[in-house]
Design a protein around this motif. Structure first.
Motif, PDB file in Angstrom:
ATOM      1  N   ALA A 120       0.827  -1.208   0.000  1.00 58.74           N
ATOM      2  CA  ALA A 120       0.000   0.000   0.000  1.00 58.74           C
ATOM      3  C   ALA A 120       0.860   1.258   0.000  1.00 58.74           C
ATOM      4  CB  ALA A 120      -0.934  -0.001   1.210  1.00 58.74           C
ATOM      5  N   GLY A 121       2.047   1.205   0.613  1.00 57.99           N
ATOM      6  CA  GLY A 121       2.912   2.356   0.697  1.00 57.99           C
ATOM      7  C   GLY A 121       3.730   2.581  -0.555  1.00 57.99           C
ATOM      8  N   GLN A 122       3.700   1.629  -1.474  1.00 63.90           N
ATOM      9  CA  GLN A 122       4.480   1.732  -2.691  1.00 63.90           C
ATOM     10  C   GLN A 122       3.919   2.853  -3.563  1.00 63.90           C
ATOM     11  OE1 GLN A 122       4.493  -1.813  -5.041  1.00 63.90           O
ATOM     12  NE2 GLN A 122       6.558  -1.415  -5.760  1.00 63.90           N
ATOM     13  N   ASP A 142      -2.011  -7.324 -15.347  1.00 62.02           N
ATOM     14  CA  ASP A 142      -3.227  -7.380 -14.552  1.00 62.02           C
ATOM     15  C   ASP A 142      -2.863  -7.056 -13.109  1.00 62.02           C
ATOM     16  OD1 ASP A 142      -5.833  -7.734 -13.832  1.00 62.02           O
ATOM     17  OD2 ASP A 142      -5.743  -9.913 -13.791  1.00 62.02           O
ATOM     18  N   ARG A 143      -2.955  -5.784 -12.742  1.00 60.08           N
ATOM     19  CA  ARG A 143      -2.594  -5.325 -11.407  1.00 60.08           C
ATOM     20  C   ARG A 143      -3.806  -4.666 -10.766  1.00 60.08           C
ATOM     21  NH1 ARG A 143       3.182  -3.771 -10.809  1.00 60.08           N
ATOM     22  NH2 ARG A 143       2.364  -2.769  -8.946  1.00 60.08           N
ATOM     23  N   PRO A 144      -4.032  -4.877  -9.483  1.00 60.72           N
ATOM     24  CA  PRO A 144      -5.193  -4.251  -8.840  1.00 60.72           C
ATOM     25  C   PRO A 144      -5.048  -2.740  -8.679  1.00 60.72           C
ATOM     26  CG  PRO A 144      -3.875  -5.437  -7.220  1.00 60.72           C
ATOM     27  CD  PRO A 144      -3.282  -5.740  -8.571  1.00 60.72           C
ATOM     28  N   ASP A 145      -3.814  -2.230  -8.658  1.00 60.66           N
ATOM     29  CA  ASP A 145      -3.592  -0.805  -8.411  1.00 60.66           C
ATOM     30  C   ASP A 145      -3.289   0.005  -9.659  1.00 60.66           C
ATOM     31  OD1 ASP A 145      -1.195  -2.225  -8.675  1.00 60.66           O
ATOM     32  OD2 ASP A 145      -0.088  -0.936  -7.292  1.00 60.66           O
ATOM     33  N   LEU A 146      -2.867  -0.668 -10.730  1.00 60.46           N
ATOM     34  CA  LEU A 146      -2.429   0.043 -11.923  1.00 60.46           C
ATOM     35  C   LEU A 146      -3.038  -0.551 -13.186  1.00 60.46           C
ATOM     36  CD1 LEU A 146       1.409   0.223 -11.143  1.00 60.46           C
ATOM     37  CD2 LEU A 146      -0.244   2.080 -10.876  1.00 60.46           C
ATOM     38  N   ILE A 147      -3.210   0.288 -14.200  1.00 63.41           N
ATOM     39  CA  ILE A 147      -3.550  -0.155 -15.552  1.00 63.41           C
ATOM     40  C   ILE A 147      -2.260   0.044 -16.353  1.00 63.41           C
ATOM     41  CG2 ILE A 147      -4.950   0.276 -17.600  1.00 63.41           C
ATOM     42  CD1 ILE A 147      -6.997   1.633 -15.655  1.00 63.41           C
ATOM     43  N   ILE A 148      -1.701  -1.048 -16.855  1.00 61.73           N
ATOM     44  CA  ILE A 148      -0.420  -0.988 -17.562  1.00 61.73           C
ATOM     45  C   ILE A 148      -0.606  -1.623 -18.932  1.00 61.73           C
ATOM     46  CG2 ILE A 148       2.025  -1.602 -17.509  1.00 61.73           C
ATOM     47  CD1 ILE A 148       1.678  -2.042 -14.446  1.00 61.73           C
ATOM     48  N   GLN A 149      -0.240  -0.885 -19.982  1.00 65.52           N
ATOM     49  CA  GLN A 149      -0.417  -1.384 -21.350  1.00 65.52           C
ATOM     50  C   GLN A 149       0.729  -0.934 -22.235  1.00 65.52           C
ATOM     51  OE1 GLN A 149      -4.127   0.554 -22.256  1.00 65.52           O
ATOM     52  NE2 GLN A 149      -5.324  -1.178 -21.544  1.00 65.52           N
ATOM     53  N   ARG A 171      -7.537   3.461  -9.645  1.00 67.42           N
ATOM     54  CA  ARG A 171      -8.624   4.135  -8.924  1.00 67.42           C
ATOM     55  C   ARG A 171      -8.895   5.517  -9.501  1.00 67.42           C
ATOM     56  NH1 ARG A 171      -8.471   7.823  -5.294  1.00 67.42           N
ATOM     57  NH2 ARG A 171      -6.233   7.648  -5.003  1.00 67.42           N
ATOM     58  N   MET A 172      -7.834   6.274  -9.756  1.00 66.84           N
ATOM     59  CA  MET A 172      -7.998   7.625 -10.287  1.00 66.84           C
ATOM     60  C   MET A 172      -8.513   7.595 -11.726  1.00 66.84           C
ATOM     61  SD  MET A 172      -4.644   9.535  -8.700  1.00 66.84           S
ATOM     62  CE  MET A 172      -5.165  11.190  -9.181  1.00 66.84           C
ATOM     63  N   ALA A 173      -8.050   6.628 -12.522  1.00 65.33           N
ATOM     64  CA  ALA A 173      -8.516   6.508 -13.909  1.00 65.33           C
ATOM     65  C   ALA A 173      -9.997   6.148 -13.951  1.00 65.33           C
ATOM     66  CB  ALA A 173      -7.690   5.466 -14.655  1.00 65.33           C
ATOM     67  N   ALA A 174     -10.438   5.272 -13.044  1.00 66.14           N
ATOM     68  CA  ALA A 174     -11.855   4.894 -12.999  1.00 66.14           C
ATOM     69  C   ALA A 174     -12.722   6.096 -12.624  1.00 66.14           C
ATOM     70  CB  ALA A 174     -12.064   3.749 -12.017  1.00 66.14           C
ATOM     71  N   ALA A 175     -12.268   6.883 -11.658  1.00 62.64           N
ATOM     72  CA  ALA A 175     -13.018   8.085 -11.258  1.00 62.64           C
ATOM     73  C   ALA A 175     -13.091   9.079 -12.420  1.00 62.64           C
ATOM     74  CB  ALA A 175     -12.368   8.735 -10.037  1.00 62.64           C
ATOM     75  N   MET A 176     -11.983   9.231 -13.137  1.00 60.81           N
ATOM     76  CA  MET A 176     -11.961  10.134 -14.287  1.00 60.81           C
ATOM     77  C   MET A 176     -12.918   9.642 -15.369  1.00 60.81           C
ATOM     78  SD  MET A 176     -10.515  12.872 -15.383  1.00 60.81           S
ATOM     79  CE  MET A 176      -9.944  13.707 -16.835  1.00 60.81           C
ATOM     80  N   LYS A 177     -12.931   8.342 -15.632  1.00 60.04           N
ATOM     81  CA  LYS A 177     -13.833   7.779 -16.637  1.00 60.04           C
ATOM     82  C   LYS A 177     -15.286   7.994 -16.238  1.00 60.04           C
ATOM     83  CE  LYS A 177     -14.940   3.544 -19.181  1.00 60.04           C
ATOM     84  NZ  LYS A 177     -16.218   4.062 -19.528  1.00 60.04           N
TER      85      LYS A 177
END
Length: 191
Positions: A22-24, A138-145, A167-173
């Motif tokens: 979580a601190g990463q 497939d990461r729970p904290d990041l979308i990486i492509q 989380r921030m990308a989902a809120a923005m979407k």
């Protein structure tokens, strides 16, 4: 008593591992996701002085950034609250011609080697023949492509890698979808 100590040790290990995860911090260099626009400007002035940094309303573009042996453009994207939530690394654009796809694929493979070192080796290969996304994690904290993108009609296509705070990308979407729906509702009432 021994059993209780083992259970306690197991719980402590799980809690500590979760806390470390979580601190990463993720982001670009020392600029973590969630940083404000002003923090990003200060970061750019302090750490990116030798690069050309252009600012638009919702993103910063860092031209000529050196990623290993490659010169790339790095885009920092900001949400509606002017918080840094996504970065995109764009490789050299290749114009149409024989070998264009091979050059872009080579650049994508270079990004793959960099991203594997940073985000781990557990990625998926997109087997679709028409996809612009070649690899994803497939990461729970990041979308990486990693994929291919058309740059413009004159420059052709380029490989890119993007990392977004999930989380921030989902809120923005959600905000953009709601705004799009509102515009459609208003347009429907207009005729």
């Amino acid at each position: 008593m021994n059993k209780i100590l083992r259970i306690f040790a197991g719980v402590l290990i799980v809690v500590l591992a979760g806390t470390a995860q979580a601190g990463q911090k993720h982001g670009f260099l020392s600029l973590p996701f969630g940083s404000t626009w002003e923090q990003a400007q200060a970061f750019a002035a302090k750490e990116l002085g030798r690069y050309l940094v252009r600012e638009d309303f919702d993103r910063m573009a860092i031209s000529g950034y050196t990623l290993g042996p490659e010169q790339v453009v790095v885009y920092l994207a900001f949400d509606d609250n002017r918080r840094f939530y996504s970065l995109t690394i764009r490789m050299t654009a290749w114009s149409e011609g024989a070998g264009q796809t091979a050059l872009v694929k080579k650049d994508a493979d270079f990004l793959l080697s960099v991203f594997k070192k940073k985000y781990g080796p557990n990625y998926k290969i997109d087997r679709s023949r028409h996809s612009v996304i070649l690899y994803s994690w497939d990461r729970p904290d990041l979308i990486i492509q990693i994929g291919m993108v058309g740059v413009d009609i004159n420059d052709g296509i380029a490989a890119y890698g993007s990392v977004s705070d999930r989380r921030m990308a989902a809120a923005m979407k959600r905000r953009r979808d709601k705004e799009k729906e509102q515009k459609a509702d208003n347009a429907a009432k207009g005729f």
